[in-house]
Design a protein around this motif. Structure first.
Motif, PDB file in Angstrom:
ATOM      1  N   LEU A 325      39.479  37.654  48.906  1.00 56.85           N
ATOM      2  CA  LEU A 325      40.341  36.955  47.953  1.00 56.85           C
ATOM      3  C   LEU A 325      39.680  35.674  47.447  1.00 56.85           C
ATOM      4  O   LEU A 325      39.811  35.316  46.263  1.00 56.85           O
ATOM      5  N   ILE A 326      38.975  34.988  48.336  1.00 54.25           N
ATOM      6  CA  ILE A 326      38.253  33.773  47.917  1.00 54.25           C
ATOM      7  C   ILE A 326      37.129  34.142  46.954  1.00 54.25           C
ATOM      8  O   ILE A 326      36.896  33.465  45.949  1.00 54.25           O
ATOM      9  N   ASP A 327      36.417  35.235  47.252  1.00 53.99           N
ATOM     10  CA  ASP A 327      35.362  35.700  46.343  1.00 53.99           C
ATOM     11  C   ASP A 327      35.939  36.071  44.975  1.00 53.99           C
ATOM     12  O   ASP A 327      35.307  35.849  43.935  1.00 53.99           O
ATOM     13  N   GLU A 328      37.156  36.642  44.973  1.00 54.74           N
ATOM     14  CA  GLU A 328      37.805  36.957  43.701  1.00 54.74           C
ATOM     15  C   GLU A 328      38.116  35.686  42.922  1.00 54.74           C
ATOM     16  O   GLU A 328      37.961  35.640  41.692  1.00 54.74           O
ATOM     17  N   GLY A 335      33.961  33.791  35.598  1.00 58.58           N
ATOM     18  CA  GLY A 335      34.031  34.807  34.561  1.00 58.58           C
ATOM     19  C   GLY A 335      33.154  36.005  34.864  1.00 58.58           C
ATOM     20  O   GLY A 335      32.683  36.696  33.951  1.00 58.58           O
ATOM     21  N   ASP A 336      32.934  36.289  36.146  1.00 57.39           N
ATOM     22  CA  ASP A 336      32.038  37.373  36.556  1.00 57.39           C
ATOM     23  C   ASP A 336      32.841  38.665  36.751  1.00 57.39           C
ATOM     24  O   ASP A 336      33.352  38.956  37.837  1.00 57.39           O
ATOM     25  N   THR A 337      32.964  39.453  35.680  1.00 53.85           N
ATOM     26  CA  THR A 337      33.760  40.685  35.724  1.00 53.85           C
ATOM     27  C   THR A 337      33.149  41.718  36.666  1.00 53.85           C
ATOM     28  O   THR A 337      33.866  42.404  37.399  1.00 53.85           O
ATOM     29  N   ILE A 341      35.155  43.509  39.758  1.00 53.57           N
ATOM     30  CA  ILE A 341      35.370  44.952  39.899  1.00 53.57           C
ATOM     31  C   ILE A 341      34.760  45.461  41.205  1.00 53.57           C
ATOM     32  O   ILE A 341      35.332  46.321  41.892  1.00 53.57           O
ATOM     33  N   GLU A 342      33.607  44.911  41.565  1.00 44.62           N
ATOM     34  CA  GLU A 342      32.984  45.306  42.828  1.00 44.62           C
ATOM     35  C   GLU A 342      33.868  44.912  44.013  1.00 44.62           C
ATOM     36  O   GLU A 342      33.976  45.656  44.993  1.00 44.62           O
TER      37      GLU A 342
END
Length: 559
Positions: A325-328, A335-337, A341-342
């Motif tokens: 969740l922190i990485d999200e 702005g790293d789509t 997604i990964e």
């Protein structure tokens, strides 16, 4: 055998009530498409109850009214659905969030009997006093004030007698309807009805176990033992069981009672900030959070401390889940789509049928709104809501605990806006989020993660030669088998099976015709109209079976 027949009879009656409600609230087409419309009782058809409801505002409102009419289990199902923005549309979420338990309390004699059965003693032996009239009543149970022999004031939560059997019967019906719906209504697969029932079953069974709520309370008490502002009521385990929960009585004022708070000279903004900080600590530091912090579950004690109540709805986030969740959050701010997604893949949320290219476009558009913003400019609850709307569009599955976290975040935002409309949830959350991100990228934590990964790979590599040798040994002996499950193959098998059955049936009819012809040629007795009777019977049988086969082929549309 008799109990099974009674259960079957009750199930049929319950099905009838469900079909009645579907028709009454203008969802009768669902019952017809599922083939259960004829289960509706004759009395209901004569009364034409389908005309009772015609002027309601919308289908979502009709659905809420229908759930309320069907009773406690379905009200609870609607309440669970109101947390799953990834599964049902926002207008249904809004309506289902209005569902409330409105049910008459049960008598004190049933309370006394249940306490005797569960705790092995009479009320008068366990409690110095026990108020007969409950202070709250709901579909699962009700709450009474009492005083222990030690003199401590408590509240006693007592489970409604027979509620387990009612819920189990309703769950059986829900599973059968969900499975049938998923199989026969293609559009229903979008909402994954079987998955919804499975989640509901886990939730309702946890709620039926009051010892779990007691353990949740103790877990929160341990996590906040160093916080002078937050207080968690004590659990009295000697007077607690799976169906009875005895908690310390909190002598305080509900946080929504503004007049009383004003008399106590309580600063509502400080209360809102303290409760927000408590929630952020639960999410970022503890990984164990209260998902229902509305004003009714937050009391202000006479000494100014804040008491949190009702621990039935709590969520757990593992260390790995918190890191994801922190990485999200990092992916959103950057702005790293592709990274986002990964991370969804790591959550196990993206299925094989998801159109990744279209999903990427929509997430790109969403992340563009927040790209480059500081954490203080991000509205976490709004981001969660917008993101879940995108994920629902592509049928991306959101884990139940993450959906519960989303519900908890929106509830706490609602609480804070009631206490102080000017407060900014994100400003309070920013220090916790920054600390979590710093901890995530700290060299010691990265090194620790790398060490764990190396340890895991070392175990895999250590066992690899043994595993490979085992596989080769099986292959050498000719026992190696490969199994594959191509999609859609079941339907092909079913079509072939049906075709082979029709072919076999046709051959039997042909054999009867040929045999009857041979019998007629022999002229064997007895005769009818000068023709052997056995031959006539054979031709009549072949004609009847042939007509039946033709009608079946025409009805199924498979000539």
């Amino acid at each position: 055998m008799r109990n099974r027949k009674i259960h079957r009879y009750l199930m049929i009656r319950r099905y009838g009530k469900i079909v009645d409600a579907l028709v009454k609230y203008e969802f009768g087409y669902i019952a017809d498409r599922m083939g259960i419309g004829n289960i509706r009782p004759l009395r209901s058809r004569i009364k034409k109850q389908e005309k009772v409801i015609k002027d309601t505002d919308s289908r979502p409102k009709n659905a809420r009214l229908m759930l309320e009419e069907l009773g406690p289990t379905y009200i609870k199902l609607g309440q669970i659905l109101s947390m799953r923005q990834d599964l049902i549309p926002p207008d249904y979420i809004k309506e289902f969030s209005k569902l409330q338990d409105d049910i008459q309390p049960f008598g004190i004699e049933k309370v006394e009997r249940l306490i005797r059965e569960e705790l092995g003693s009479d009320i008068k032996d366990l409690y110095e006093s026990f108020e007969e009239i409950p202070i709250a009543a709901a579909s699962i149970g009700q709450v009474h004030r009492a005083k222990l022999k030690s003199g401590n004031d408590v509240v006693v939560k007592v489970q409604r007698p027979g509620i387990r059997k009612i819920i189990e019967a309703d769950l059986d019906i829900m599973y059968s309807i969900a499975s049938f719906t998923e199989e026969h209504l293609p559009e229903a697969k979008l909402y994954r009805p079987v998955e919804i029932v499975e989640e509901f079953e886990r939730s309702i069974k946890a709620e039926l176990d009051y010892t779990q709520e007691g353990r949740n309370a103790e877990h929160f008490a341990h996590n906040f033992q160093e916080d002078p502002r937050i207080y968690i009521p004590k659990v009295y385990w000697d007077c607690t069981s799976m169906k009875i929960l005895t908690l310390e009585y909190i002598d305080g004022v509900k946080s929504s009672s503004f007049e009383e708070l004003a008399k106590m000279e309580v600063d509502r903004k400080e209360v809102a900030i303290d409760v927000l900080k408590a929630f952020m600590k639960q999410v970022y530091d503890d990984g164990f959070f209260h998902a229902d912090l509305h004003p009714g579950n937050v009391f202000i004690m006479k000494d100014g401390r804040i008491a949190l109540l009702d621990f039935g709805m709590a969520g757990f986030l593992s260390h790995d889940m918190r890191n994801l969740l922190i990485d999200e959050l990092i992916a959103i701010t950057k702005g790293d789509t592709a990274l986002y997604i990964e991370l969804l893949r790591d959550l196990g949320s993206i299925g094989d049928k998801v159109d990744i290219a279209l999903l990427k476009i929509d997430i790109d558009n969403l992340l563009y709104k927040y790209y480059g913003r500081s954490l203080s400019q991000l509205n976490t609850a709004l981001i969660l809501e917008e993101m879940i709307n995108v994920l629902r569009k592509y049928q991306v599955r959101v884990p139940a605990n993450v959906a519960l976290l989303s519900k908890g975040a929106m509830t706490i935002e609602g609480f804070s806006s009631i206490m102080d409309p000017q407060i900014n949830l994100t400003i309070v959350a920013e220090p916790f989020a920054k600390k979590a991100i710093k901890d995530r990228i700290r060299l010691t934590n990265i090194a620790g993660s790398a060490y764990r990964d190396i340890s895991n790979w070392s175990r895999v590599l250590h066992r690899a030669p043994m595993k490979i040798s085992h596989v080769l040994d099986i292959a050498e002996r000719g026992y190696l088998k490969l199994r594959f499950e191509p999609q859609g193959f079941d339907r092909v098998v079913a079509e072939i099976d049906a075709a082979s059955n029709r072919l076999a049936f046709s051959l039997i009819i042909s054999a009867i015709i040929v045999g009857s012809s041979l019998v007629i040629q022999t002229g064997m007795a007895p005769h009818i109209w000068g023709v052997p009777l056995l031959g006539v019977i054979g031709f009549l049988m072949a004609g009847f079976l042939g007509m039946w086969l033709v009608v079946y082929i025409l009805r199924t549309g498979r000539i």
